[in-house]
Scaffold this motif. Structure first.
Motif, short mmCIF file in Angstrom:
data_model
loop_
_atom_site.label_atom_id
_atom_site.label_comp_id
_atom_site.label_asym_id
_atom_site.label_seq_id
_atom_site.Cartn_x
_atom_site.Cartn_y
_atom_site.Cartn_z
N ILE A 215 -11.79 -33.36 33.35
CA ILE A 215 -11.25 -32.26 34.15
C ILE A 215 -11.66 -32.42 35.61
O ILE A 215 -10.85 -32.28 36.53
N ILE A 216 -12.93 -32.74 35.84
CA ILE A 216 -13.41 -32.93 37.21
C ILE A 216 -12.65 -34.04 37.90
O ILE A 216 -12.17 -33.89 39.04
N ALA A 217 -12.50 -35.18 37.23
CA ALA A 217 -11.83 -36.33 37.84
C ALA A 217 -10.34 -36.06 38.07
O ALA A 217 -9.82 -36.28 39.18
N ASP A 218 -9.65 -35.55 37.04
CA ASP A 218 -8.20 -35.37 37.13
C ASP A 218 -7.83 -34.30 38.16
O ASP A 218 -6.91 -34.48 38.96
N GLN A 219 -8.56 -33.19 38.14
CA GLN A 219 -8.19 -32.10 39.02
C GLN A 219 -8.63 -32.34 40.46
O GLN A 219 -8.02 -31.83 41.40
N THR A 220 -9.68 -33.14 40.66
CA THR A 220 -10.03 -33.57 42.01
C THR A 220 -8.90 -34.40 42.60
O THR A 220 -8.52 -34.23 43.78
N THR A 221 -8.33 -35.29 41.79
CA THR A 221 -7.19 -36.11 42.24
C THR A 221 -5.99 -35.24 42.56
O THR A 221 -5.30 -35.45 43.58
N GLU A 222 -5.72 -34.25 41.71
CA GLU A 222 -4.56 -33.39 41.94
C GLU A 222 -4.75 -32.50 43.17
O GLU A 222 -3.78 -32.19 43.87
N ILE A 223 -5.98 -32.09 43.44
CA ILE A 223 -6.23 -31.30 44.64
C ILE A 223 -5.89 -32.11 45.89
O ILE A 223 -5.25 -31.61 46.82
N ALA A 224 -6.31 -33.37 45.90
CA ALA A 224 -5.98 -34.24 47.03
C ALA A 224 -4.46 -34.39 47.17
O ALA A 224 -3.92 -34.38 48.30
N GLU A 225 -3.77 -34.52 46.05
CA GLU A 225 -2.31 -34.63 46.07
C GLU A 225 -1.68 -33.36 46.64
O GLU A 225 -0.76 -33.43 47.47
N MET A 226 -2.17 -32.21 46.21
CA MET A 226 -1.59 -30.94 46.66
C MET A 226 -1.87 -30.70 48.15
O MET A 226 -1.01 -30.18 48.87
N LYS A 227 -3.05 -31.07 48.61
CA LYS A 227 -3.35 -30.93 50.03
C LYS A 227 -2.43 -31.81 50.88
O LYS A 227 -2.00 -31.40 51.97
#
Length: 205
Positions: A187-199
């Motif tokens: 969860i930490i790894a996947d959602q950190t990646t998605e946060i960067a994508e959304m930003k």
């Protein structure tokens, strides 16, 4: 005096007897393997059921948190105007529903019940501020956002993902179950990646 057995019959009988013996040996080996297999499975199961209160709390609260993300992602269907936001919402559903199912199965294995949406969050501060979960008013605003839907969706989902990461990091210091700890890392790894994508998507708007 015993009747004389023809040599051909005797040969066939000997062949059949040898075949039966070999078959019995083979069956015996397989049975031994089969007996060992449940032992290994039991050992593996025993490892997976080892848990503490933090594991239970993590599964219960993350199920609720994931459900909040799914509710937001469903709103994107027919409302999101950009293809990247539509794709992101679909990927969130594709990833988080199986995780909900997995955590639900853990609770069943542990003899625990899923938490209700209005349950106390106990030691894990599950207030909206801490977890990024949208309240009913925010969900209504998102639903009615119209042309502003994509931006609002990304901003709310960033807050939501940040909350999931905070919850997972907090749990990492207290959990015991290896499967649950591994999911927290995912969860930490996947959602950190998605946060960067959304930003990045927000920056391009």
């Amino acid at each position: 005096m015993s009747p004389k057995i023809p040599r051909a019959v005797a040969a066939v009988a000997a062949t059949l007897t040898l075949g039966l013996l070999l078959s019995a040996c083979s069956t015996g080996e397989q049975t031994s393997t089969d007996q060992q297999s449940p032992s290994g499975a039991t050992s593996k199961a025993a490892t997976s059921v080892e848990h503490n209160d933090a594991d239970v709390e993590f599964a219960q609260m993350m199920i609720l948190h994931h459900q909040g993300a799914l509710d937001m992602a469903v709103l994107a269907e027919g409302r999101a105007q950009s293809e990247p936001v539509q794709d992101l919402a679909a990927r969130i559903q594709f990833a988080q529903q199986p995780e909900i199912d997995l955590m639900t199965s853990w609770l069943q294995t542990w003899g625990e019940q899923p938490a209700e949406a209005d349950d106390s969050m106990g030691g894990m501060d599950h207030s909206g501020e801490h977890t990024g979960m949208a309240d009913d008013g925010q969900m209504q605003q998102l639903q009615d956002a119209g042309a502003d839907f994509d931006r609002m969706f990304l901003e709310m989902m960033i807050d939501h993902h940040t909350g999931a990461i905070t919850m997972s990091e907090d749990y990492r210091n207290r959990g015991q179950n290896e499967d649950a700890l591994e999911l927290a890392d995912t969860i930490i790894a996947d959602q950190t990646t998605e946060i960067a994508e959304m930003k990045a998507l927000l920056a391009d708007m």
